[in-house]
Scaffold this active site. Structure first.
Site, PDB file in Angstrom:
ATOM      1  N   SER A  77       0.941  -1.168   0.108  1.00 33.09           N
ATOM      2  CA  SER A  77      -0.006  -0.046   0.058  1.00 33.09           C
ATOM      3  C   SER A  77       0.724   1.218  -0.012  1.00 33.09           C
ATOM      4  CB  SER A  77      -0.863  -0.040   1.001  1.00 33.09           C
ATOM      5  OG  SER A  77      -1.864  -1.251   1.431  1.00 33.09           O
TER       6      SER A  77
HETATM    7  N1  SAH Z   1      -0.593  -4.867   3.810  1.00 35.44           N
HETATM    8  C1  SAH Z   1       0.171  -5.405   2.467  1.00 35.44           C
HETATM    9  C2  SAH Z   1      -0.477  -5.141   1.280  1.00 35.44           C
HETATM   10  C3  SAH Z   1      -1.807  -5.869   0.997  1.00 35.44           C
HETATM   11  S1  SAH Z   1      -2.262  -6.274  -0.438  1.00 35.44           S
HETATM   12  C4  SAH Z   1       1.478  -4.736   2.652  1.00 35.44           C
HETATM   13  O1  SAH Z   1       1.961  -4.064   3.942  1.00 35.44           O
HETATM   14  O2  SAH Z   1       1.978  -5.088   1.802  1.00 35.44           O
HETATM   15  C5  SAH Z   1      -3.602  -7.218   0.061  1.00 35.44           C
HETATM   16  C6  SAH Z   1      -3.408  -8.606   0.263  1.00 35.44           C
HETATM   17  O3  SAH Z   1      -4.371  -9.578   0.716  1.00 35.44           O
HETATM   18  C7  SAH Z   1      -2.634  -9.355  -0.765  1.00 35.44           C
HETATM   19  O4  SAH Z   1      -1.490 -10.063  -0.682  1.00 35.44           O
HETATM   20  C8  SAH Z   1      -3.860 -10.624  -0.908  1.00 35.44           C
HETATM   21  O5  SAH Z   1      -3.216 -11.821  -1.496  1.00 35.44           O
HETATM   22  C9  SAH Z   1      -4.246 -10.630   0.396  1.00 35.44           C
HETATM   23  N2  SAH Z   1      -5.609 -11.207   0.520  1.00 35.44           N
HETATM   24  C10 SAH Z   1      -6.745 -11.130  -0.237  1.00 35.44           C
HETATM   25  N3  SAH Z   1      -7.724 -11.845   0.165  1.00 35.44           N
HETATM   26  C11 SAH Z   1      -7.248 -12.405   1.247  1.00 35.44           C
HETATM   27  C12 SAH Z   1      -7.712 -13.317   2.459  1.00 35.44           C
HETATM   28  N4  SAH Z   1      -9.225 -13.625   2.219  1.00 35.44           N
HETATM   29  N5  SAH Z   1      -7.096 -13.858   3.580  1.00 35.44           N
HETATM   30  C13 SAH Z   1      -5.882 -13.207   3.548  1.00 35.44           C
HETATM   31  N6  SAH Z   1      -5.178 -12.545   2.783  1.00 35.44           N
HETATM   32  C14 SAH Z   1      -6.160 -12.101   1.553  1.00 35.44           C
END
Ligand code: SAH
Length: 212
Positions: free
Chosen positions: A60
Site C-alpha cells: 500500500s
Molecule cells: N498489507 C500489505 C498489502 C496488502 S495487498 C503490505 O503491507 O504489503 C492485499 C493482500 O491481501 C494481498 O497480498 C492478497 O493476497 C491478500 N488477501 C486477499 N484476500 C485475502 C484473504 N481472504 N485472506 C488473507 N489475505 C488475503
C-alpha cells in the site's frame, strides 16, 4: 545522505503534515520500506505510491498505511489482526505499535517472504499465517483491533465476530474499483462506521468477500 535516506526524510515530513499520531510517524521512520519492495523498485520505496509485490498484489501507499494505522489508536498493549499480509510492511509497522500481531495472507509464497523479512528485521511479535477457509484468523480471536488491507464488498460478519467488544476495525469497503476507508467500532450490537475517505485496494478474496 544517500538518495534513499533523503527520499525517506521527505516522505516522513510530508506524512507529518496530515498524520497527527507521533507514534505512527516514529514507527514509519523505523521500518525500512525498501526491504519490502522487489529489487527493481527500491529507488521508489519512499515515493508515496503503492508498488507491485508479485501475485498481482501491491504494497500500500505509505500515506494509507499511516492513516489506517493511526485510526487503530494503538498504545502498545493491543493484540491486532491484519488480513492481507502482502509484503509484511504494514505488519512491521503494527509490530512496533502493538503487543502482538497476527497477520494472514492467502498466498503462501507472499506469507513466507514476509515472515523472512520480519525475521531479518528482528520483529518478533508478528506471527504470519496462511489464510484458511474462514476470513481472518479465528484461532487467535478476539482481537483489540483488526486492519484489513484488501477491499471487501461489505463489512464481513466473520471479522466483526473476531473483534473484541469496544474494538476498532479499519477496512476498505465498496465496489471493486473504488472503496470507502471505513473505521468500524463495535459496542455490543451497536456497530459504528465512519469514513476516512476514498481509496482503492486489491480485492479481499474468499467467503464473505469477492470471488477470485
Ligand atoms: N498489507 C500489505 C498489502 C496488502 S495487498 C503490505 O503491507 O504489503 C492485499 C493482500 O491481501 C494481498 O497480498 C492478497 O493476497 C491478500 N488477501 C486477499 N484476500 C485475502 C484473504 N481472504 N485472506 C488473507 N489475505 C488475503
Amino acid at each position: 545522505m544517500t538518495n534513499l535516506a533523503e527520499a525517506r526524510q521527505r516522505l516522513l515530513e510530508e506524512l507529518g503534515r496530515s498524520i497527527r499520531d507521533q507514534r505512527v510517524l516514529e514507527a514509519m521512520a523505523r521500518v525500512p520500506r525498501e526491504r519490502f519492495v522487489p529489487p527493481g523498485y527500491q529507488e521508489m520505496a519512499y515515493e508515496d505510491v503503492p508498488l507491485p509485490i508479485g501475485e498481482g498484489q501491491t504494497i500500500s501507499q505509505p500515506f494509507i498505511v499511516a492513516l489506517m494505522t493511526q485510526a487503530l489508536r494503538l498504545s502498545g498493549a493491543q493484540r491486532v489482526l491484519e488480513v492481507g499480509t502482502g509484503s509484511g510492511y504494514q505488519a512491521a509497522i503494527l509490530g512496533h505499535l502493538a503487543r502482538q500481531v497476527v497477520t494472514v495472507e492467502r498466498y503462501a509464497d507472499l506469507a513466507d517472504a514476509a515472515r523472512a523479512r520480519l525475521g531479518e528485521l528482528g520483529i518478533a511479535n508478528v506471527e504470519v499465517q496462511v489464510a484458511g477457509a474462514k476470513l481472518g484468523w479465528p484461532a487467535g480471536a478476539p482481537y483489540d483491533a483488526i486492519i484489513v488491507t484488501a477491499a471487501a464488498p461489505a463489512v464481513p460478519q466473520g471479522l466483526l465476530d473476531q473483534l473484541k467488544n469496544g474494538g476498532i476495525m479499519v477496512i476498505p469497503v465498496g465496489p471493486r474499483d473504488h472503496q470507502d476507508l471505513l473505521v468500524v467500532t463495535k459496542h455490543g450490537d451497536r456497530i459504528g462506521r465512519r469514513s476516512l475517505g476514498g481509496c482503492r485496494f486489491v480485492p479481499l478474496v474468499g467467503e464473505e468477500a469477492w470471488l477470485e
